[in-house]
Design a protein around this motif. Structure first.
Motif, PDB file in Angstrom:
ATOM      1  N   LEU A 127      -0.160  -7.057   7.357  1.00  4.23           N
ATOM      2  CA  LEU A 127      -1.049  -6.263   6.540  1.00  4.23           C
ATOM      3  C   LEU A 127      -0.894  -6.688   5.091  1.00  4.23           C
ATOM      4  CD1 LEU A 127      -3.558  -4.294   6.770  1.00  4.23           C
ATOM      5  CD2 LEU A 127      -1.837  -2.326   6.540  1.00  4.23           C
ATOM      6  N   ASP A 128       0.168  -6.691   4.558  1.00  2.00           N
ATOM      7  CA  ASP A 128       0.509  -7.035   3.374  1.00  2.00           C
ATOM      8  C   ASP A 128      -0.210  -8.605   2.974  1.00  2.00           C
ATOM      9  OD1 ASP A 128       1.814  -4.975   2.690  1.00  2.00           O
ATOM     10  OD2 ASP A 128       3.558  -5.864   3.356  1.00  2.00           O
ATOM     11  N   ARG A 129       0.112  -9.499   3.925  1.00  5.34           N
ATOM     12  CA  ARG A 129      -0.874 -10.951   3.634  1.00  5.34           C
ATOM     13  C   ARG A 129      -2.195 -10.790   3.798  1.00  5.34           C
ATOM     14  NH1 ARG A 129       3.199 -14.454   7.033  1.00  5.34           N
ATOM     15  NH2 ARG A 129       1.580 -13.585   8.432  1.00  5.34           N
ATOM     16  N   LEU A 130      -2.724  -9.991   4.487  1.00  5.72           N
ATOM     17  CA  LEU A 130      -4.046  -9.995   4.920  1.00  5.72           C
ATOM     18  C   LEU A 130      -4.866  -9.098   3.882  1.00  5.72           C
ATOM     19  CD1 LEU A 130      -6.191 -10.532   7.093  1.00  5.72           C
ATOM     20  CD2 LEU A 130      -5.682  -8.378   8.189  1.00  5.72           C
ATOM     21  N   CYS A 131      -4.399  -8.032   3.299  1.00  6.97           N
ATOM     22  CA  CYS A 131      -4.931  -7.320   2.246  1.00  6.97           C
ATOM     23  C   CYS A 131      -3.884  -7.039   1.090  1.00  6.97           C
ATOM     24  CB  CYS A 131      -5.744  -6.254   2.778  1.00  6.97           C
ATOM     25  SG  CYS A 131      -6.418  -5.203   1.756  1.00  6.97           S
ATOM     26  N   PRO A 132      -3.790  -7.854   0.299  1.00  2.00           N
ATOM     27  CA  PRO A 132      -2.618  -7.912  -0.612  1.00  2.00           C
ATOM     28  C   PRO A 132      -3.300  -6.762  -1.963  1.00  2.00           C
ATOM     29  CG  PRO A 132      -3.432 -10.012  -0.928  1.00  2.00           C
ATOM     30  CD  PRO A 132      -4.078  -9.468   0.002  1.00  2.00           C
ATOM     31  N   GLU A 133      -4.579  -6.768  -1.871  1.00  2.00           N
ATOM     32  CA  GLU A 133      -5.211  -5.726  -2.514  1.00  2.00           C
ATOM     33  C   GLU A 133      -6.551  -5.306  -2.074  1.00  2.00           C
ATOM     34  OE1 GLU A 133      -6.849  -7.659  -6.342  1.00  2.00           O
ATOM     35  OE2 GLU A 133      -4.790  -7.507  -6.655  1.00  2.00           O
ATOM     36  N   GLY A 134      -7.113  -4.330  -2.308  1.00  8.03           N
ATOM     37  CA  GLY A 134      -8.433  -3.946  -1.652  1.00  8.03           C
ATOM     38  C   GLY A 134      -8.352  -3.068  -0.656  1.00  8.03           C
ATOM     39  N   PHE A 135      -9.272  -2.909   0.303  1.00  9.43           N
ATOM     40  CA  PHE A 135      -9.567  -2.037   1.368  1.00  9.43           C
ATOM     41  C   PHE A 135      -9.406  -2.378   2.700  1.00  9.43           C
ATOM     42  CE2 PHE A 135     -11.912  -1.466  -2.740  1.00  9.43           C
ATOM     43  CZ  PHE A 135     -11.779  -0.248  -3.017  1.00  9.43           C
ATOM     44  N   VAL A 136      -8.901  -1.248   3.481  1.00  7.39           N
ATOM     45  CA  VAL A 136      -8.689  -1.673   4.949  1.00  7.39           C
ATOM     46  C   VAL A 136      -9.612  -0.378   5.654  1.00  7.39           C
ATOM     47  CG1 VAL A 136      -7.396  -1.502   6.942  1.00  7.39           C
ATOM     48  CG2 VAL A 136      -6.647  -2.778   4.963  1.00  7.39           C
ATOM     49  N   PHE A 137     -10.278  -0.646   6.714  1.00  7.93           N
ATOM     50  CA  PHE A 137     -11.458   0.343   7.301  1.00  7.93           C
ATOM     51  C   PHE A 137     -10.962   0.075   8.951  1.00  7.93           C
ATOM     52  CE2 PHE A 137     -13.566  -1.490   3.730  1.00  7.93           C
ATOM     53  CZ  PHE A 137     -14.240  -0.360   3.121  1.00  7.93           C
ATOM     54  N   ILE A 138     -10.617   1.421   9.242  1.00  6.87           N
ATOM     55  CA  ILE A 138     -10.066   1.440  10.758  1.00  6.87           C
ATOM     56  C   ILE A 138     -10.748   2.451  11.387  1.00  6.87           C
ATOM     57  CG2 ILE A 138      -7.940   1.658  12.237  1.00  6.87           C
ATOM     58  CD1 ILE A 138      -6.370   1.133   9.650  1.00  6.87           C
ATOM     59  N   TRP A 139     -11.182   2.254  12.681  1.00 10.56           N
ATOM     60  CA  TRP A 139     -11.789   3.033  13.556  1.00 10.56           C
ATOM     61  C   TRP A 139     -10.718   3.917  14.084  1.00 10.56           C
ATOM     62  CZ3 TRP A 139     -16.685   4.692  13.397  1.00 10.56           C
ATOM     63  CH2 TRP A 139     -17.644   3.654  13.243  1.00 10.56           C
ATOM     64  N   VAL A 140     -11.151   5.201  14.020  1.00 12.14           N
ATOM     65  CA  VAL A 140      -9.654   6.122  14.568  1.00 12.14           C
ATOM     66  C   VAL A 140     -10.386   7.278  15.445  1.00 12.14           C
ATOM     67  CG1 VAL A 140      -7.932   7.721  14.009  1.00 12.14           C
ATOM     68  CG2 VAL A 140      -8.668   5.743  12.472  1.00 12.14           C
ATOM     69  N   GLN A 141      -9.562   7.370  16.657  1.00 14.02           N
ATOM     70  CA  GLN A 141      -9.839   8.662  17.524  1.00 14.02           C
ATOM     71  C   GLN A 141      -9.055   9.757  16.884  1.00 14.02           C
ATOM     72  OE1 GLN A 141     -12.183   8.684  19.661  1.00 14.02           O
ATOM     73  NE2 GLN A 141     -12.898   6.589  19.777  1.00 14.02           N
ATOM     74  N   LYS A 142      -9.649  10.972  17.397  1.00 13.66           N
ATOM     75  CA  LYS A 142      -9.108  12.088  16.791  1.00 13.66           C
ATOM     76  C   LYS A 142      -7.488  12.208  17.037  1.00 13.66           C
ATOM     77  CE  LYS A 142     -11.312  16.205  16.984  1.00 13.66           C
ATOM     78  NZ  LYS A 142     -11.802  17.279  17.268  1.00 13.66           N
TER      79      LYS A 142
END
Length: 142
Positions: free
Chosen positions: A1-16
């Motif tokens: 995750l650090d290399r994929l998104c060093p700064e910015g945003f992450v959006f994740i689909w989450v079930q309850k």
């Protein structure tokens, strides 16, 4: 995750049932929660889609928005000018994979108006493209 998104945003689909684990993981990775969009899943007859679940039936999924803490503060983030809830039928993007509702893409594109060309979608449907998005598709084994 650090290399994929060093700064910015992450959006994740989450079930309850997974919210706590996802929140804990993202905080440990240096992200903070900023917003979410709930997708209420309906059938073509406009009834709630009641998916199977080990405990409670599932009729919605939430798209959680995270921002890298302390980095990327210069990235323009606009307030979402659309509802935080969308209704839509479940579509299959591939066997075992649900499609993403159009409202989810619009919400991300509204929040990050300067992001076009820098959006990435992991496990994207192979047959679908969207302008301004780089799509990473899981290849099936031969």
């Amino acid at each position: 995750l650090d290399r994929l998104c060093p700064e910015g945003f992450v959006f994740i689909w989450v079930q309850k049932r997974d919210i706590s684990a996802v929140m804990t993981h993202m905080y440990r990775k240096g992200f903070v929660y900023i917003e979410n969009l709930t997708w209420v899943q309906v059938t073509p007859a406009n009834d709630l889609e009641l998916g199977a679940s080990p405990l409670l039936r599932e009729s919605h999924a939430s798209l959680y928005f995270f921002r890298r803490a302390g980095r990327g503060k210069d990235i323009e983030l606009r307030h979402q000018r659309s509802p935080d809830v969308c209704l839509g039928c479940i579509t299959l993007a591939a066997p075992g994979r649900r499609g993403v509702p159009e409202d989810a893409y619009r919400a991300i594109e509204t929040l990050l108006p300067q992001g076009a060309g820098r959006f990435a979608e992991l496990w994207a449907p192979a047959a679908v493209s969207r302008q301004g998005w780089e799509r990473f598709v899981e290849r099936s084994s031969p």
